[in-house]
Design a protein around this motif. Structure first.
Motif, mmCIF file in Angstrom:
data_model
loop_
_atom_site.group_PDB
_atom_site.id
_atom_site.type_symbol
_atom_site.label_atom_id
_atom_site.label_comp_id
_atom_site.label_asym_id
_atom_site.label_seq_id
_atom_site.Cartn_x
_atom_site.Cartn_y
_atom_site.Cartn_z
ATOM 1 N N VAL A 17 29.093 12.559 13.468
ATOM 2 C CA VAL A 17 28.332 13.768 13.151
ATOM 3 C C VAL A 17 27.807 13.608 11.733
ATOM 4 C CG1 VAL A 17 28.465 16.262 12.787
ATOM 5 C CG2 VAL A 17 29.708 15.215 14.688
ATOM 6 N N LYS A 18 26.493 13.657 11.592
ATOM 7 C CA LYS A 18 25.863 13.495 10.276
ATOM 8 C C LYS A 18 25.769 14.818 9.527
ATOM 9 C CE LYS A 18 24.852 9.108 10.344
ATOM 10 N NZ LYS A 18 25.274 8.194 9.278
ATOM 11 N N MET A 72 18.849 11.209 7.517
ATOM 12 C CA MET A 72 20.316 11.200 7.453
ATOM 13 C C MET A 72 20.911 10.042 8.247
ATOM 14 S SD MET A 72 20.998 15.274 7.902
ATOM 15 C CE MET A 72 22.779 15.234 7.718
ATOM 16 N N GLY A 73 20.074 9.304 8.973
ATOM 17 C CA GLY A 73 20.544 8.177 9.767
ATOM 18 C C GLY A 73 20.954 8.549 11.179
ATOM 19 N N ALA A 74 20.587 9.719 11.639
ATOM 20 C CA ALA A 74 20.942 10.165 12.991
ATOM 21 C C ALA A 74 19.966 9.592 14.011
ATOM 22 C CB ALA A 74 20.927 11.687 13.060
ATOM 23 N N ASN A 75 20.412 9.545 15.270
ATOM 24 C CA ASN A 75 19.499 9.152 16.345
ATOM 25 C C ASN A 75 19.313 10.274 17.362
ATOM 26 O OD1 ASN A 75 21.873 9.052 17.813
ATOM 27 N ND2 ASN A 75 21.660 6.916 18.435
ATOM 28 N N ALA A 76 19.927 11.444 17.076
ATOM 29 C CA ALA A 76 19.771 12.594 17.974
ATOM 30 C C ALA A 76 20.113 13.878 17.225
ATOM 31 C CB ALA A 76 20.675 12.452 19.193
ATOM 32 N N VAL A 77 19.628 14.991 17.784
ATOM 33 C CA VAL A 77 19.998 16.318 17.298
ATOM 34 C C VAL A 77 20.510 17.090 18.509
ATOM 35 C CG1 VAL A 77 19.202 18.486 16.261
ATOM 36 C CG2 VAL A 77 18.287 16.304 15.450
ATOM 37 N N VAL A 78 21.730 17.598 18.408
ATOM 38 C CA VAL A 78 22.306 18.396 19.484
ATOM 39 C C VAL A 78 22.395 19.851 19.047
ATOM 40 C CG1 VAL A 78 23.584 16.452 20.483
ATOM 41 C CG2 VAL A 78 24.686 17.893 18.758
ATOM 42 N N ALA A 100 22.770 16.952 13.463
ATOM 43 C CA ALA A 100 22.349 15.552 13.515
ATOM 44 C C ALA A 100 23.556 14.694 13.855
ATOM 45 C CB ALA A 100 21.753 15.134 12.178
ATOM 46 N N VAL A 101 23.400 13.811 14.844
ATOM 47 C CA VAL A 101 24.506 12.977 15.302
ATOM 48 C C VAL A 101 24.034 11.563 15.592
ATOM 49 C CG1 VAL A 101 25.751 14.937 16.336
ATOM 50 C CG2 VAL A 101 24.190 13.573 17.752
ATOM 51 N N ILE A 102 25.026 10.686 15.747
ATOM 52 C CA ILE A 102 24.800 9.361 16.294
ATOM 53 C C ILE A 102 25.318 9.406 17.728
ATOM 54 C CG2 ILE A 102 25.410 6.912 16.201
ATOM 55 C CD1 ILE A 102 23.729 7.660 13.854
ATOM 56 N N LEU A 103 24.438 9.135 18.679
ATOM 57 C CA LEU A 103 24.823 9.064 20.091
ATOM 58 C C LEU A 103 24.937 7.617 20.503
ATOM 59 C CD1 LEU A 103 22.648 11.648 22.073
ATOM 60 C CD2 LEU A 103 25.049 11.838 21.425
ATOM 61 N N GLU A 104 25.915 7.346 21.361
ATOM 62 C CA GLU A 104 26.108 6.020 21.914
ATOM 63 C C GLU A 104 26.114 6.146 23.431
ATOM 64 O OE1 GLU A 104 30.125 3.782 22.144
ATOM 65 O OE2 GLU A 104 29.173 3.149 20.271
ATOM 66 N N LYS A 105 25.354 5.288 24.096
ATOM 67 C CA LYS A 105 25.320 5.302 25.561
ATOM 68 C C LYS A 105 26.629 4.785 26.105
ATOM 69 C CE LYS A 105 22.177 4.251 29.335
ATOM 70 N NZ LYS A 105 21.981 5.628 29.750
ATOM 71 N N LEU A 106 27.172 5.493 27.095
ATOM 72 C CA LEU A 106 28.405 5.075 27.727
ATOM 73 C C LEU A 106 28.133 3.926 28.699
ATOM 74 C CD1 LEU A 106 29.994 8.560 28.489
ATOM 75 C CD2 LEU A 106 30.682 6.943 26.709
ATOM 76 N N PRO A 107 29.080 2.980 28.842
ATOM 77 C CA PRO A 107 28.870 1.888 29.785
ATOM 78 C C PRO A 107 28.820 2.431 31.213
ATOM 79 C CG PRO A 107 31.001 1.673 28.656
ATOM 80 C CD PRO A 107 30.332 2.891 28.143
ATOM 81 N N GLY A 108 28.059 1.739 32.037
ATOM 82 C CA GLY A 108 28.041 2.099 33.464
ATOM 83 C C GLY A 108 26.768 2.571 33.864
#
Length: 108
Positions: A17-18, A72-78, A100-108
């Motif tokens: 969380v940024k 801020m270096g975020a790749n998404a806003v929730v 502002a957050v960093i999101l990571e794609k879950l595997p699968g």
């Protein structure tokens, strides 16, 4: 940049969380627009001059919020939301805000 009104994004997880981000726009309709809107209000119905003003202001507020999140270096806003207020009788303030957050794609 992904901007969502939800707390979670399906298939992704928040890894960082940024912080809070926002974009503010204050707009005023010119004298001619106010006169046209006043005339339309007599007849009733949608006042397109104000609708266009607010739609444009919302787009600019989101653009400014996204720019702040990017800085801020975020790749998404929730949890993105809008707020608005009138300032005086001729100005409108529109605020877009979220986390502002960093999101990571879950595997699968």
């Amino acid at each position: 940049m992904l901007v969502v009104t939800t707390e979670h994004v399906m298939g992704h997880r928040v890894t960082e969380v940024k912080g809070q981000v926002f974009g503010v726009v204050v707009r005023s309709r010119g004298l001619a627009g106010n006169i046209m809107a006043g005339l339309r209000s007599i007849v009733g119905g949608e006042i397109t001059e104000y609708t266009q003003l607010l739609e444009e202001a919302r787009r600019h507020a989101v653009d400014r919020m996204v720019k702040n999140a990017h800085q801020m270096g975020a790749n998404a806003v929730v949890m993105m939301r809008f707020d608005s207020a009138e300032m005086g009788q001729t100005m409108s303030e529109i605020v877009a805000y979220g986390t502002a957050v960093i999101l990571e794609k879950l595997p699968g």
